[in-house]
Design an enzyme around this catalytic site. Structure first.
Site, mmCIF file in Angstrom:
data_model
loop_
_atom_site.group_PDB
_atom_site.id
_atom_site.type_symbol
_atom_site.label_atom_id
_atom_site.label_comp_id
_atom_site.label_asym_id
_atom_site.label_seq_id
_atom_site.Cartn_x
_atom_site.Cartn_y
_atom_site.Cartn_z
ATOM 1 C CE LYS A 94 21.910 -28.444 -15.710
ATOM 2 N NZ LYS A 94 21.935 -28.270 -14.234
HETATM 3 O O1 G3P Z 1 23.751 -29.770 -11.495
HETATM 4 C C1 G3P Z 1 23.220 -31.011 -11.045
HETATM 5 C C2 G3P Z 1 23.259 -31.053 -9.547
HETATM 6 O O2 G3P Z 1 22.543 -29.957 -9.021
HETATM 7 C C3 G3P Z 1 22.711 -32.339 -8.995
HETATM 8 O O3 G3P Z 1 23.315 -32.514 -7.765
HETATM 9 O O4 G3P Z 1 23.554 -33.437 -5.470
HETATM 10 O O5 G3P Z 1 21.253 -33.174 -6.529
HETATM 11 O O6 G3P Z 1 22.829 -34.934 -7.361
HETATM 12 P P1 G3P Z 1 22.695 -33.558 -6.730
#
Ligand code: G3P
Length: 217
Positions: free
Chosen positions: A83
């Site tokens: 990633k």
């Molecule tokens: O894979 C990306 C994800 O973990 C981000 O999620 O809820 O932190 O925006 P969030």
């Protein structure tokens, strides 16, 4: 649509994996921090459990170090997807690593133009963040639609890995649009089964089973 689980918590992954609900796993530095585990150890453990793509994020921000870290992460297992953030350095690392035959997931995508760059750099996956756009009153699902249109217009093979999913509505909308993959926290995936009429109907069946003394075994 493939389901990836967005977590580094082994038990949560194992529970959903046993139900056939895990086509892959995504992690990021915040999820690794939350796990309290060493990134290489926990990523290896996830790869031992899940045969689908497992995304592990680099910590560097310059291309040369991203490439070095990506090569080390890729040594963990065949199903590692490296990633990298959607920056010019990340795109350079993406090009080099995919040319070496490694899977790359380009993350922190917030525009269709960024997704276009990632596809041209050979990304295996693009991770547009729905929830974080919604958080600032923009339309995360519109981004998924735009990327789907752009990729289909030109036959890009990069898979749309819808991320930052916060609700079951996000999951359904991604499926309606045709995202290739959605990655969500375990709780969101587990919530997909819930419906009050299912609960109500089952209660009624159980009452009639009891009343009629229906027995099978
Ligand atoms: O894979 C990306 C994800 O973990 C981000 O999620 O809820 O932190 O925006 P969030």
């Amino acid at each position: 649509m493939k389901f990836f689980v967005d977590t580094a918590e082994i038990d949560a992954i194992a529970e959903l994996h046993a139900l056939g609900m895990v086509d892959g796993v995504t992690t990021n530095p915040s999820l690794i921090k939350k796990s309290g585990r060493d990134i290489l150890e926990v990523t290896r453990e996830i790869c031992d459990l899940v045969s689908g793509p497992v995304s592990a994020e680099v910590t560097a921000t310059d291309a040369d170090d991203m490439i070095a870290e990506g090569r080390k992460l890729a040594e963990i297992a065949e199903n590692i997807a490296v990633k990298v953030p959607l920056t010019w350095d990340g795109l350079k690392a993406c090009k080099v690593l995919t040319d070496e035959g490694k899977m790359v997931n380009v993350t922190l995508c917030f525009s269709a133009n960024q997704a276009l760059l990632a596809a041209k750099a050979g990304a295996t996956f693009i991770s547009p963040f729905i929830g974080r756009l919604d958080d600032i009153a923009l339309d995360g699902m519109e981004l998924i639609e735009d990327i789907r249109t752009v990729y289909d217009n030109y036959g890009f093979e990069t898979e749309i890995l819808a991320a930052s999913i916060r609700s079951v509505n996000h999951v359904l909308d991604c499926a309606r649009i045709g995202a290739d993959v959605m990655t969500a926290p375990p709780g969101v995936i587990k919530s997909l089964v819930n419906h009050p009429l299912t609960d109500k109907g089952l209660d009624a069946f159980l009452a009639d089973i009891k009343a009629a003394d229906i027995k099978i075994l």
